[in-house]
Design an enzyme around this catalytic site. Structure first.
Site, PDB file in Angstrom:
ATOM      1  N   ASP A  24       0.823  -1.212   0.000  1.00 60.00           N
ATOM      2  CA  ASP A  24       0.000   0.000   0.000  1.00 60.00           C
ATOM      3  C   ASP A  24       0.858   1.264   0.000  1.00 60.00           C
ATOM      4  O   ASP A  24       0.312   2.371   0.064  1.00 60.00           O
ATOM      5  CB  ASP A  24      -0.932   0.014   1.212  1.00 60.00           C
ATOM      6  CG  ASP A  24      -2.385  -0.154   0.810  1.00 60.00           C
ATOM      7  OD1 ASP A  24      -2.654  -0.441  -0.369  1.00 60.00           O
ATOM      8  OD2 ASP A  24      -3.272   0.008   1.675  1.00 60.00           O
ATOM      9  N   ASP A  77      -9.495  -6.977  12.216  1.00 60.51           N
ATOM     10  CA  ASP A  77      -9.270  -8.364  12.620  1.00 60.51           C
ATOM     11  C   ASP A  77     -10.390  -8.872  13.529  1.00 60.51           C
ATOM     12  O   ASP A  77     -11.062  -9.858  13.215  1.00 60.51           O
ATOM     13  CB  ASP A  77      -7.905  -8.506  13.298  1.00 60.51           C
ATOM     14  CG  ASP A  77      -7.609  -7.359  14.270  1.00 60.51           C
ATOM     15  OD1 ASP A  77      -8.546  -6.605  14.613  1.00 60.51           O
ATOM     16  OD2 ASP A  77      -6.449  -7.219  14.696  1.00 60.51           O
TER      17      ASP A  77
END
Length: 815
Positions: free
Chosen positions: A168, A331
């Protein structure tokens, strides 16, 4: 029916016991009962073993806690006081009830953690295909090279394993940034990492825009990957060779299994461990969560995805629409959604990766702020109480993990509550000294005993309170922000591997000093009022002791803000590997006993052959494979330089430095450092020694008394370092001649530096590393250095002219 009657009998018995417990008794009787409970708990702890004794111990302690809170709610609130005192008393009671809630939830969930047996691997033909995702944003190329090389070297069939670098930091959006410097950096990063991935046999993948942070990056990986199992590894979480071998077999046993989570283990200390010097002897803060809480959650099908070191089933992710990205903790949110859909999870309690923690207190607080805000976002936006599909016990598991992050509020309430009585005579608790001893003191002792009984091997006494206070001063703002605007928090990357080259005071230290001074003043005022002010009862002594405990805690926290310099440039790990060192034409069998990303320490039975002047200190280190071995020519090797050697009995101990590692050399480094997962297990087990309440309390008091002086010395040293720079401003060059001279000299030096670098061979990922960039920056001096050089040359020429005009002097020239 038998199960129903068994449960009913337990409930009836518990109701009868609690009913008897809540009968009013005198203070003396209560003290005798509490002391008797403490004595029985001590005997059970010292002389009994087994599950029955375990539950009896926790049951007796729970009864003392219930009795304390019954007394606290019914007899200590200042109903007859002024509204301000009553409000303060209710706030303090609410803070205590919060801790009671957390205590009983943790006892229920963690009373009997699950010990899961290893799963069989199965035949190679039946193994699923695996995609390993390594999401990256701004990490150094050398860190990525180590993680990717280790992932590529996992003990798993190569045809079923694909490693992906999800970058990224080199997206199209960044490469087209209007800021030329930023766009150039992004393009250079993309080119360098593409070359690194090609040489390591890894697939490089980026995307058009940076949207939805880490969750968006992972979902972009899902669009291109096709494996049945997805492994997620943070960029600085390096897997050991047996990572898949120890975990993959669980998926064959349960078709509804979506997650296999493993613990996060770290090679470097966090700021509290480094600054208090506990890393080598005290279990890390995260070990209580990964060694006790996650196995406890696993028993109830509540263990959740922790962002890295985990395996996830692709079909489960597809059913949920990929990784969830509504909150900044993708997560736990992803696991939350999949648990609500009927999928299951398990936890493998063995460290199979080695990662890096934040080095500075600022980065540590930034990381915990993100965790805090993300978990509270899930609580506020997707409350487990109302989430369809979750079982009741799963709701409790998620509520425990999410509501824990409200701790900054009660933590600060307990820090400042005694000051209300000391400074303003606000009676927020109605009690005398005898009641405080019979109820409060015994409750505190029992509470500490239960915590030490359950968590003593992974958490020293009072260390949890220290971590909560250090975080609480700053997380209180993060907590308020997410409550006011649950969708506002954004994902921030935590900086790792930051260099700390000198002792200094953290930029976050000021609030800790302010709180410490206020609490210390409170203790002095309490002591003065108790000794000299008429009409002051012994209750001032009790409150003063409470405040003094807070002073000790705040003093230990000051030691955390006094940041020590790093003794290792890169974290190391103790290993036990055989290797062959080739030096000056000789091949020597050696044993590697400690290794980092830059150097290693070896031990050999011979003397280092560097006696002649023409001998070289540069050679190669070949790693002996642990299992099948193979021929010597196929052993992974890397170039090394001998930096030091010393005799140790009949052996020689040498330090080797790894020289100019190329991408293929990182495969050898991964094999050497991460080939044996037992190395991390041995390191953790060596620190897990039970710390008694007496020893832990003594250590905590020592920190509270000594560390404020070290923090003060660091602060004064920092002021002395800054003073000369502020007192001697440097003039700016003004003349056209000097500007032209500086420009010419800059051009010449830059040209020489570029020519020198062009003559050097490529060194792989280190060429793009910050260290290499910093070294290159040193070759090109700043305009300030050039100006000073020009001034010195002008002064030297003037001095020579004056000396020639005046003739020789019998006196030496002054400086």
């Amino acid at each position: 029916m038998p199960i129903f009657f068994t449960r009913l009998s337990w409930l009836v018995t518990a109701a009868l016991v609690i009913g008897l417990l809540l009968q009013p008794v005198g203070t003396a009787v209560q003290l005798e009962m509490s002391l008797g409970a403490i004595a029985v708990m001590t005997a059970l702890w010292l002389f009994t073993r087994g599950r029955t004794a375990h539950y009896i111990f926790l049951g007796i302690g729970s009864l003392v806690v219930i009795k304390y809170f019954y007394w606290r709610i019914t007899r200590t609130l200042p109903w007859s006081a002024d509204p301000v005192s009553l409000t303060a008393g209710l706030i303090l009671l609410a803070a205590e009830l919060y801790y009671l809630y957390i205590l009983f939830l943790s006892l229920f969930i963690n009373a009997d953690p699950l010990k899961r047996p290893p799963a069989p691997v199965g035949n190679e033909a039946d193994l699923p295909t695996v995609d390993i995702f390594v999401p990256s944003y701004n990490e150094d190329a050398s860190i990525l090279a180590t993680t990717l090389a280790a992932a590529r070297s996992l003990d798993y069939p190569a045809r079923k394993l694909t490693v992906w670098l999800l970058d990224d930091g080199g997206t199209d959006q960044k490469c087209a940034d209007p800021d030329t410097r930023k766009s150039d950096e992004a393009r250079a990063r993309r080119v360098g990492l593409e070359r690194l991935c090609e040489e390591l046999g890894v697939r490089y993948l980026t995307r058009r825009r940076n949207v939805h942070a880490k969750a968006g990056n992972l979902n972009n990986g899902l669009k291109h990957a096709t494996g049945e199992i997805v492994v997620v590894l943070d960029a600085d979480h390096v897997p050991f060779r047996s990572f898949l071998k120890e975990t993959i077999g669980h998926f064959a046993q349960d078709p509804r299994l979506f997650l296999v989570q493993t613990p996060h283990a770290f090679l470097n200390p966090d700021p509290i461990e480094r600054n208090l010097r506990t890393f080598e002897r005290m279990p890390s803060e995260n070990e209580m969560f990964y060694a006790i809480s996650q196995p406890g959650l696993d028993k109830w099908n509540g263990s959740f995805f922790c962002g890295s070191a985990a395996l996830l089933r692709r079909t489960a992710l597809d059913e949920a629409g990929g990784f969830s990205g509504i909150t900044i903790t993708e997560d736990c949110e992803t696991a939350f959604e999949l648990h609500s859909r009927g999928w299951t999870s398990i936890y493998v309690d063995k460290p199979l990766i080695a990662g890096l923690q934040p080095d500075t207190l600022r980065d540590f607080i930034g990381q915990r702020s993100r965790w805090c805000q993300g978990m509270l976002q899930i609580l506020l936006l997707k409350n487990p109480v109302f989430k369809r599909g979750l079982k009741m016990i799963q709701r409790l598991c998620y509520m425990s993990n999410m509501t824990y992050w409200f701790f900054p509020v009660p933590c600060l309430v307990f820090m400042f509550a005694p000051l209300l009585y000391i400074f303003f005579d606000m009676k927020i608790v109605v009690a005398n000294v005898d009641e405080a001893i019979a109820y409060t003191a015994t409750y505190i002792i029992v509470n500490l005993m239960m915590q030490n009984y359950l968590y003593g091997r992974v958490r020293w006494p009072f260390v949890s309170e220290l971590y909560e206070y250090v975080q609480g001063l700053f997380l209180i703002k993060a907590t308020a922000a997410v409550i006011l605007s649950p969708r506002k928090p954004t994902f921030n990357v935590t900086a790792k591997n930051v260099t700390l080259d000198q002792d200094h005071l953290s930029p976050l230290a000021l609030p800790f000093f302010v709180v410490y001074v206020i609490l210390l003043a409170g203790s002095l005022v309490a002591a003065y009022r108790y000794a000299f002010e008429p009409g002051i009862t012994n209750l001032m002594l009790v409150v003063g002791l409470w405040n003094f405990v807070n002073v000790i805690k705040a003093g230990a926290a000051l030691g955390v803000t006094a940041e020590r310099r790093q003794t290792e440039t890169t974290p190391s790990l103790a290993v036990d590997r055989q290797a062959v060192l080739t030096l000056n034409g000789l091949a020597i069998d050696v044993r590697v006993e400690r290794v980092s990303a830059q150097r290693c320490r070896i031990r050999m039975d011979t003397i280092v052959p560097t006696r002649r002047g023409e001998d070289s200190s540069t050679g190669t280190l070949a790693i002996v494979p642990q299992q099948d071995g193979g021929s010597a020519g196929t052993w992974p090797s890397m170039p090394v330089t001998l930096t030091s050697s010393a005799l140790s009995g009949e052996e020689t101990v040498c330090e080797l430095r790894f020289e100019r590692l190329r991408p293929r050399d990182y495969l050898a480094l991964a094999d050497l450092m991460y080939g044996d997962a037992e190395a991390m297990t041995r390191f953790q087990q060596a620190r897990r020694r039970h710390k008694t309440l007496f020893a832990g309390t003594a250590q905590f008091v020592w920190w509270g008394l000594v560390e404020p002086f070290r923090a003060l010395s660091y602060g004064l040293a920092g002021l002395r370092r800054r003073a000369p720079a502020e007192a001697e401003p440097v003039p700016v060059p003004k003349t056209i001649t000097m500007r032209r001279s500086l420009a010419d000299r800059t051009a010449r030096r830059n040209a020489d530096a570029i020519a020198a670098r062009a003559a050097e061979p490529a060194v792989g990922p280190e060429a793009e590393s910050p260290a290499a960039q910093a070294q290159a920056a040193e070759l090109a001096p700043s305009w300030l250095q050039l100006m000073v050089d020009a001034e010195n040359e002008a002064l030297a020429r003037n001095r020579q002219r004056r000396s020639a005009d005046l003739g020789p002097s019998p006196e030496p020239a002054a400086g």
